[in-house]
Scaffold this motif. Structure first.
Motif, PDB file in Angstrom:
ATOM      1  N   ASP A  23       0.823  -1.212   0.000  1.00 36.05           N
ATOM      2  CA  ASP A  23       0.000   0.000   0.000  1.00 36.05           C
ATOM      3  C   ASP A  23       0.858   1.264   0.000  1.00 36.05           C
ATOM      4  N   MET A  24       1.904   1.266   0.808  1.00 41.56           N
ATOM      5  CA  MET A  24       2.774   2.443   0.852  1.00 41.56           C
ATOM      6  C   MET A  24       3.566   2.590  -0.436  1.00 41.56           C
ATOM      7  N   LEU A  25       4.001   1.465  -0.995  1.00 42.19           N
ATOM      8  CA  LEU A  25       4.777   1.515  -2.232  1.00 42.19           C
ATOM      9  C   LEU A  25       3.902   1.986  -3.399  1.00 42.19           C
ATOM     10  N   LEU A  26       2.626   1.599  -3.392  1.00 39.58           N
ATOM     11  CA  LEU A  26       1.721   2.072  -4.436  1.00 39.58           C
ATOM     12  C   LEU A  26       1.613   3.598  -4.390  1.00 39.58           C
ATOM     13  N   ILE A  27       1.461   4.151  -3.188  1.00 39.37           N
ATOM     14  CA  ILE A  27       1.378   5.603  -3.061  1.00 39.37           C
ATOM     15  C   ILE A  27       2.670   6.255  -3.526  1.00 39.37           C
TER      16      ILE A  27
END
Length: 338
Positions: A23-27
């Motif tokens: 999720d953080m990497l997607l952002i």
């Protein structure tokens, strides 16, 4: 009254850590791509990137449940992605295309999703705070136990409407979590220069609102604090304040050269406190994943982001007639209007 909690690291399973990492990497990758498209002239107007602050919204969304609502400021792309909005629709809105969440009319700062209970991006500093209390009022009126996450920054925390909202929320015991994303610089002035009492969460004590400070570069700490906050609200105890200490790596917006801080300061934060790298190290040291497996995750995320960028560029411009839609409420039949 406000309470200060000792820092601790909650336990997390392999599945949880991998989910936070994704999720953080997607952002992060989405915002990097948005920055590229802005530089190419494909995104116009303002564009405020969330790079560095990913753990805040990912941690709090991990503490949310179906039906909870959220409202935030103009630094909003990360919030949209974290609550499950489609990257294609978000990127298309950034580029002002028909396939965007607001049909290309809102751009970076004005996107909404009724399905995901995401009520904007707001361009006026602090204006979303009373809206968040309104969402919480609606939740309470309906008699459910959902919570309204109301995000604003350290700059907005000095706005008078914030304290008017605190007072109303406390009087009515509204189930609202006030989230202060303190990235330490507001637009370009450090909290040390702009605020006499920089511990924002403690100001809630004047209204009898509980709260705490959280390390916003640690997604597990944010999730744990978020769980405490929503439990407080769902139990009918009124509002709660979370001051989440975070740090943005880029300027306030794409037009900000960020000369008010040194490159060394930013680099030190990247090297020592990066939220994504922190979870990556937990995955590696806990034998939950290998370097190759995490590289594959990154490859998958980049493919999602590239697909979103292609969709955004391929989506047509809005029809000129779209300028006149969603301006006025639909006219009611005469018998209903009386």
């Amino acid at each position: 009254m406000a309470t200060r909690k000792a820092a601790k690291r909650p336990n997390a399973s392999k599945e949880e850590l991998l989910a936070y990492y994704r999720d953080m990497l997607l952002i992060r990758r989405f915002e990097e791509k948005a920055g590229q498209l802005y530089g190419m002239g494909l995104i116009g107007g303002f564009c405020h990137l969330y790079i560095g602050q990913e753990a805040v919204v990912v941690g709090l969304e991990a503490a949310a449940k179906e039906g909870d609502s959220r409202v935030t400021s103009y630094r909003d792309h990360g919030h949209m992605l974290a609550c499950g909005m489609d990257p294609k629709g978000v990127m298309a809105e950034l580029t002002g295309r028909e396939g965007g969440y607001s049909k290309g009319k809102g751009g970076s700062m004005h996107m909404f999703s009724e399905e995901k209970k995401f009520y904007g991006g707001h361009g006026i500093v602090g204006a979303q705070v009373p809206i968040g209390a309104g969402l919480a009022f609606a939740n309470k009126y309906r008699g459910d136990d959902t919570v309204a996450f109301t995000y604003f920054g350290d700059g907005a925390a000095n706005q008078g409407q914030v304290y008017e909202t605190y007072n109303m929320a406390a009087l009515w015991d509204l189930p609202v979590v006030f989230v202060i994303e303190n990235n330490q610089y507001a637009m370009g002035t450090s909290v040390q220069r702009s605020t006499h009492s920089p511990s924002y969460w403690e100001r809630g004590a004047a209204f009898g609102i509980e709260g705490r400070e959280v390390d916003g570069m640690d997604v597990l700490a944010v999730k744990e604090a978020g769980e405490e906050a929503v439990a407080h609200c769902r139990a009918g105890k009124g509002p709660y304040i979370l001051e989440i200490k975070t740090y943005r790596y880029r300027g306030h917006s794409m037009s900000d050269p960020a000369k008010y801080r040194t490159r060394e300061e930013v680099q030190k934060m990247r090297e020592e406190r990066d939220p994504i790298e922190g979870v990556k190290q937990m995955l590696l040291t806990g034998d939950h994943a290998t370097e190759e497996e995490l590289k594959e995750v990154d490859k998958e995320i980049k493919a999602v982001v590239n697909e979103a960028a292609k969709f955004a560029q391929d989506s047509p411009e809005p029809d000129v007639d779209e300028l006149y839609t969603d301006i006025y409420a639909e006219e009611l039949p005469q018998e209903e209007a009386v």
